[in-house]
Scaffold this motif. Structure first.
Motif, short mmCIF file in Angstrom:
data_model
loop_
_atom_site.label_atom_id
_atom_site.label_comp_id
_atom_site.label_asym_id
_atom_site.label_seq_id
_atom_site.Cartn_x
_atom_site.Cartn_y
_atom_site.Cartn_z
N LEU A 1 -14.57 -13.39 98.46
CA LEU A 1 -13.47 -13.65 99.41
C LEU A 1 -14.01 -14.12 100.76
CD1 LEU A 1 -11.15 -10.59 98.62
CD2 LEU A 1 -10.88 -12.97 97.88
N LEU A 2 -15.06 -13.46 101.25
CA LEU A 2 -15.65 -13.88 102.52
C LEU A 2 -16.27 -15.27 102.42
CD1 LEU A 2 -17.38 -10.63 103.89
CD2 LEU A 2 -15.37 -11.78 104.81
N ILE B 1 -15.31 -17.72 100.52
CA ILE B 1 -14.22 -18.71 100.53
C ILE B 1 -13.66 -18.87 101.94
CG2 ILE B 1 -11.90 -19.20 99.69
CD1 ILE B 1 -12.72 -17.71 97.10
N ALA B 2 -13.43 -17.72 102.60
CA ALA B 2 -12.83 -17.76 103.93
C ALA B 2 -13.75 -18.44 104.95
CB ALA B 2 -12.49 -16.34 104.39
N ILE B 3 -15.02 -18.05 104.96
CA ILE B 3 -15.95 -18.59 105.94
C ILE B 3 -16.35 -20.02 105.58
CG2 ILE B 3 -18.27 -18.32 106.92
CD1 ILE B 3 -17.87 -15.30 106.72
N SER C 1 -14.55 -22.28 104.40
CA SER C 1 -13.49 -23.23 104.75
C SER C 1 -13.48 -23.59 106.23
CB SER C 1 -12.12 -22.64 104.36
OG SER C 1 -11.87 -21.44 105.08
N VAL C 2 -14.19 -22.80 107.07
CA VAL C 2 -14.19 -23.07 108.51
C VAL C 2 -15.59 -23.26 109.08
CG1 VAL C 2 -12.01 -21.84 108.86
CG2 VAL C 2 -14.18 -20.59 109.07
N ALA D 1 -19.41 -19.86 99.66
CA ALA D 1 -19.24 -20.55 100.94
C ALA D 1 -19.61 -22.01 100.78
CB ALA D 1 -20.09 -19.88 102.01
N THR E 1 -16.98 -23.82 98.63
CA THR E 1 -15.76 -24.02 99.41
C THR E 1 -15.95 -25.18 100.38
OG1 THR E 1 -15.21 -21.67 99.28
CG2 THR E 1 -14.10 -22.94 100.97
N THR F 1 -11.68 -24.20 94.26
CA THR F 1 -10.40 -24.02 93.57
C THR F 1 -10.57 -24.00 92.07
OG1 THR F 1 -9.26 -25.15 95.39
CG2 THR F 1 -8.07 -24.95 93.31
#
Length: 395
Positions: free
Chosen positions: A15-16, A18-20, A22-23, A184, A187, A193
């Motif tokens: 989860l981290l 994917i989240a990190i 993306s930015v 990461a 992503t 996806t």
């Protein structure tokens, strides 16, 4: 930290990542790509040592006894593991084209394409090739069994303990960071996806396969012992749920042994087979490994024939003998085969590890629950052949 188990850490890492991813900027992604490169090279270095450290003493200690019960249990357990792998192959072969339709993307034909590279690399040459390690393990293990060499057996067991510590204290703690870096990076490259969609679908398919295979195992056991297979499964359910929490066949042995004895098998048989099966019967893990491996191959847009997967399944059943009693031990023992027999590269291995560890506890639960069925089958056959506890292997 014990309550925050490996599965939870893997989920958080994904989860981290994917989240990190993306930015994050390219520099940050390259930083973790560098870590992943170093970790992957170290993993490649230690794989032959894992094979040598666990297979040699496993074969040596198992082969020292000439007991009929040992041979019978080993044959049934190995057969169960191989059959599980064959079933998983044919199910995946027929279901994946529909289940994963549209996800065998041409853009994903090379999993490393588009991923950021590391700042630098450090070569860590393995001390020997994977096949060399396998052959050497067989030679040493069979030699120990033949000459009953206590000194050499103790030496290999101490080497196994060292490798166990490397896995438990170094590889397993660093795996979440490795998986974080992989997700990461994917992503950032726009590939995540597809991976997540595959994760979810394969996860559900594996659970269904585990449950169906347990029903098959207990149907056979029940037909031989004249008991209701579903009643037998219900009696073994505490072992299943205990394994979900421990993620270790070895740690679940006390519960597995107690519940197996409730299946109306001889206590002497259960006392002998349950601890043995915890190390050699890995039907659930095999289903998971084959299903995950074929999913990763499918993502490349490639296919695997039965002729090419069968040697892998046969070797897998041997390679996981006495796999380390730590979470993820089976996939660690299988990495060498994935690389040499199925042609997995570093990124594919990383995806395989993530896929496997995300449901490792479920595979372990299938393993230990199936141990009750194998014990019952062994007991039924041994009664008919008049194999008693006096025929058990001598230490």
């Amino acid at each position: 930290m014990k309550s925050f188990g490996l599965l939870a850490r893997i989920v958080v890492a994904i989860l981290l990542g994917i989240a990190i991813g993306s930015v994050a900027n390219e520099w940050f992604i390259k930083l973790f790509a560098t870590f992943n490169g170093l970790f992957g090279n170290f993993l490649g270095f230690v794989i032959p040592l894992i094979i040598l450290g666990f297979i040699a003493p496993g074969i040596g200690s198992m082969g020292r006894g000439a007991g009929k019960l040992l041979g019978l249990t080993g044959l049934i357990a190995y057969s169960s593991t191989i059959i599980a792998g064959i079933i998983a192959f044919f199910v995946a072969k027929n279901i994946y084209p529909t289940l994963l339709s549209g996800q065998s993307l041409q853009a994903f034909s090379d999993p490393s394409e588009g991923l950021s590279t590391s700042f630098f690399e450090v070569e860590m040459a393995a001390p020997m090739g994977v096949m060399t390690a396998l052959l050497l393990s067989f030679v040493i293990g069979l030699g120990i069994a033949a000459i009953k060499g206590n000194t050499l057996l103790h030496l290999t067991e101490e080497f196994r303990d060292i490798i166990h510590l490397v896995i438990e204290k170094v590889i397993i703690p660093l795996l979440p960071f490795h998986i974080f870096g992989i997700f990461a990076n994917m992503t950032y490259a726009g590939q995540v996806t597809t991976i997540l969609s595959v994760f979810a679908k394969v996860f559900v398919m594996i659970i269904i396969l585990h449950l169906l295979y347990l029903i098959v195992q207990y149907t056979i056991a029940g037909s031989l012992s004249k008991e209701n297979p579903f009643v037998m499964l219900k009696k073994m359910s505490p072992a299943y749920f205990t394994a979900l929490g421990t993620q270790s066949s070895a740690a679940t042995i006390p519960v597995t042994l107690k519940r197996t004895k409730s299946l109306k098998v001889r206590e002497s048989t259960a006392d002998f087979t349950v601890p043995l099966l915890a190390n050699i019967h890995l039907s659930g893990s095999t289903i998971t490994l084959i299903s995950c491996a074929l999913a990763v191959v499918f993502l490349q847009g490639e296919t695997v024939t039965f002729g090419s997967i069968m040697p892998f399944i046969l070797m897998l059943g041997v390679t996981m003998i006495a796999a380390p009693g730590v979470p993820g031990g089976a996939v660690m023992a299988a990495i060498g085969l994935l690389e040499t027999m199925l042609g997995f590269g570093p990124t594919m291995v990383s995806l395989m590890i993530a896929l496997y560890l995300a449901q490792d506890s479920i595979g372990t639960a299938c393993n230990v629950t199936g141990d009750g069925a194998i014990t019952s089958i062994t007991d039924s056959i041994s009664k008919r052949r008049n194999i008693t506890e006096t025929d058990q292997a001598e230490a």
